[in-house]
Design a protein around this motif. Structure first.
Motif, PDB file in Angstrom:
ATOM      1  N   ALA A 200      78.341  -7.793  14.734  1.00  0.00           N
ATOM      2  CA  ALA A 200      78.952  -7.966  16.050  1.00  0.00           C
ATOM      3  C   ALA A 200      79.531  -6.625  16.492  1.00  0.00           C
ATOM      4  O   ALA A 200      80.428  -6.088  15.845  1.00  0.00           O
TER       5      ALA A 200
ATOM      6  N   ALA B  17      74.807  -8.543  17.423  1.00  0.00           N
ATOM      7  CA  ALA B  17      75.401  -9.646  18.177  1.00  0.00           C
ATOM      8  C   ALA B  17      76.306  -9.015  19.216  1.00  0.00           C
ATOM      9  O   ALA B  17      77.297  -8.357  18.868  1.00  0.00           O
ATOM     10  N   ASP B  18      75.926  -9.154  20.479  1.00  0.00           N
ATOM     11  CA  ASP B  18      76.630  -8.439  21.534  1.00  0.00           C
ATOM     12  C   ASP B  18      77.373  -9.403  22.450  1.00  0.00           C
ATOM     13  O   ASP B  18      77.101 -10.608  22.461  1.00  0.00           O
TER      14      ASP B  18
ATOM     15  N   MET C 175      80.265 -10.490  22.277  1.00  0.00           N
ATOM     16  CA  MET C 175      81.016 -11.469  21.507  1.00  0.00           C
ATOM     17  C   MET C 175      82.496 -11.107  21.513  1.00  0.00           C
ATOM     18  O   MET C 175      82.918 -10.190  22.216  1.00  0.00           O
TER      19      MET C 175
ATOM     20  N   THR D  44      84.047  -9.538  19.257  1.00  0.00           N
ATOM     21  CA  THR D  44      84.205  -8.157  18.792  1.00  0.00           C
ATOM     22  C   THR D  44      84.091  -7.176  19.949  1.00  0.00           C
ATOM     23  O   THR D  44      84.695  -6.105  19.928  1.00  0.00           O
TER      24      THR D  44
ATOM     25  N   HIS E  99      78.628 -21.390  18.121  1.00  0.00           N
ATOM     26  CA  HIS E  99      79.713 -20.491  17.728  1.00  0.00           C
ATOM     27  C   HIS E  99      80.991 -21.308  17.569  1.00  0.00           C
ATOM     28  O   HIS E  99      81.473 -21.896  18.538  1.00  0.00           O
TER      29      HIS E  99
ATOM     30  N   LEU F  55      76.777 -13.225  10.656  1.00  0.00           N
ATOM     31  CA  LEU F  55      77.062 -12.686  11.984  1.00  0.00           C
ATOM     32  C   LEU F  55      78.526 -12.266  11.924  1.00  0.00           C
ATOM     33  O   LEU F  55      79.422 -13.088  12.088  1.00  0.00           O
TER      34      LEU F  55
ATOM     35  N   GLY G 208      81.791  -9.318  12.390  1.00  0.00           N
ATOM     36  CA  GLY G 208      82.398  -8.124  12.949  1.00  0.00           C
ATOM     37  C   GLY G 208      82.545  -7.025  11.912  1.00  0.00           C
ATOM     38  O   GLY G 208      82.392  -5.845  12.217  1.00  0.00           O
TER      39      GLY G 208
END
Length: 394
Positions: free
Chosen positions: A39, A78-79, A81, A83, A191, A280, A282
């Motif tokens: 992330a 993973a964008d 998000m 983070t 999520h 997934l 951070g």
């Protein structure tokens, strides 16, 4: 050897000699033993108004270069998000541009990309209640799902503060998510973010009891076979994740569990001999070279080495994600700055102030101990400058 003066627990300065960077390697092909996403955070323009509540203005070169770095190590990104500071500085206008730009870059290099679709364009202070509120949530989700899916990225249905505010019980969650899963044309990632990451999400899935919430979560998944690729679970509860993972393994087609547990990820990714978690995380944005090297070891059949490498970062992960957990993003940006991946230690919404100097000093020490400061001289110079700003060091 590179050395600098660092404050100890009592604030007195003592010499710290940096170790050598780890011998991390980039993979020659796709990683295969685990499906993993890091992330990614965002880098703001240094001269923008990065005060709380101001519109996010991003340094696109640095932000996208960071994603290319993750892809170069074989990690998915993973964008958009949490983070990337969704709900903590990254507004909807900037999010839309981030999704579009990241998707174009992913297509250009063949990188794996999943992006968050949520409801953060809604104003919670004027959100209607009851059925009208649920309809507003559903409409917001649809808008964001259309954006992400239209970009070509995998959709991550993010946990929604708005839904948590208006839902009157488990059935409301089943209705909203069920409608969305009926409408998507390819599998998505669900999520589940716990209240330790966002207190506004307490009681998600219609209950403050984790077992009851899990039952609702599983009911949703089992009612929609084929439209859930996997679930990202961030509850920091390894026993719960292990039990849920075993249950999901029996769903047809199989639903992946992407661990979001930044405390216990080494053991969860390693697995119990029967099942393992994908990821997934951070923390993978902060430890990308080491994480990739560990996963390459798993691919090569050397699970013990892979596990040992990941375990060597566990103290760092626990520290970066220590309470107040929402401010873990500060640690990710701090390490990116130390490693020359962004020009200044600054974050949208002024979130660089989310951690104390003692916390950042310990982050520096732990990252150095794990071999994650790739250019010790640069890292030391930047750490000295931070200490000087705080009136410490020479």
């Amino acid at each position: 050897m590179t050395a600098l003066l660092l404050p100890a627990a009592d604030g007195l300065l003592a010499e710290h000699t940096l170790g050598a960077p780890g011998a991390w390697t980039r993979p020659s092909g796709p990683l295969t033993s685990r499906v993993v996403y890091a992330a990614a955070h965002v880098v703001p323009e240094r001269w923008a108004d990065n005060s709380p509540g101001a519109p996010a203005v991003l340094d696109w070169d640095a932000t996208l270069a960071f994603r290319h770095e993750l892809w170069s190590y074989g990690l998915g990104v993973a964008d958009a998000m949490d983070t990337a500071q969704r709900g903590m500085g990254l507004d909807w206008a900037a999010t839309q541009e981030l999704v579009k730009r990241s998707a174009a870059e992913a297509t250009a290099v063949g990188g794996r990309l999943a992006c968050g679709a949520g409801t953060d364009q809604l104003d919670l202070t004027s959100l209607p209640t009851g059925r009208r509120g649920l309809d507003a949530v559903l409409g917001a989700y649809r808008e964001q799902v259309e954006l992400v899916a239209g970009s070509g990225a995998t959709v991550i249905l993010m946990a929604s503060r708005a839904l948590a505010a208006v839902a009157d019980g488990p059935q409301d969650y089943l209705d909203v998510y069920g409608t969305l899963l009926d409408e998507v044309d390819r599998p998505v990632i669900l999520h589940w973010l716990g209240p330790m990451f966002d207190p506004a999400l307490a009681g998600y899935w219609g209950s403050g009891d984790v077992a009851a919430a899990t039952a609702t979560f599983l009911e949703l998944i089992e009612a929609h076979p084929g439209t859930v690729d996997g679930v990202k679970v961030s509850l920091l509860d390894a026993a719960h994740e292990t039990a849920l993972r075993a249950r999901l393994a029996g769903v047809t087609p199989r639903v992946r569990l992407y661990t979001g547990d930044d405390f216990h990820y080494p053991e969860l990714i390693h697995g119990d001999g029967t099942h393992h978690s994908d990821a997934l995380l951070g923390i993978f944005a902060a430890i990308a070279p080491l994480a990739s090297t560990a996963l390459q070891a798993y691919d090569a059949g050397d699970a013990d080495r892979g596990h040992a490498l990941l375990a060597s970062t566990e103290a760092l992960g626990r520290h970066i994600f220590s309470a107040p957990t929402p401010h873990y993003k500060t640690g990710v940006a701090f390490l990116a700055w130390l490693n020359g991946q962004q020009p200044g230690f600054v974050m949208v919404g002024g979130q660089q102030a989310g951690r104390s100097l003692p916390h950042l000093v310990q982050t520096f020490r732990l990252a150095d101990g794990a071999g994650l400061l790739r250019d010790p001289e640069l890292a030391a110079a930047r750490m000295r400058s931070l200490l000087a700003v705080h009136g410490m060091g020479a």
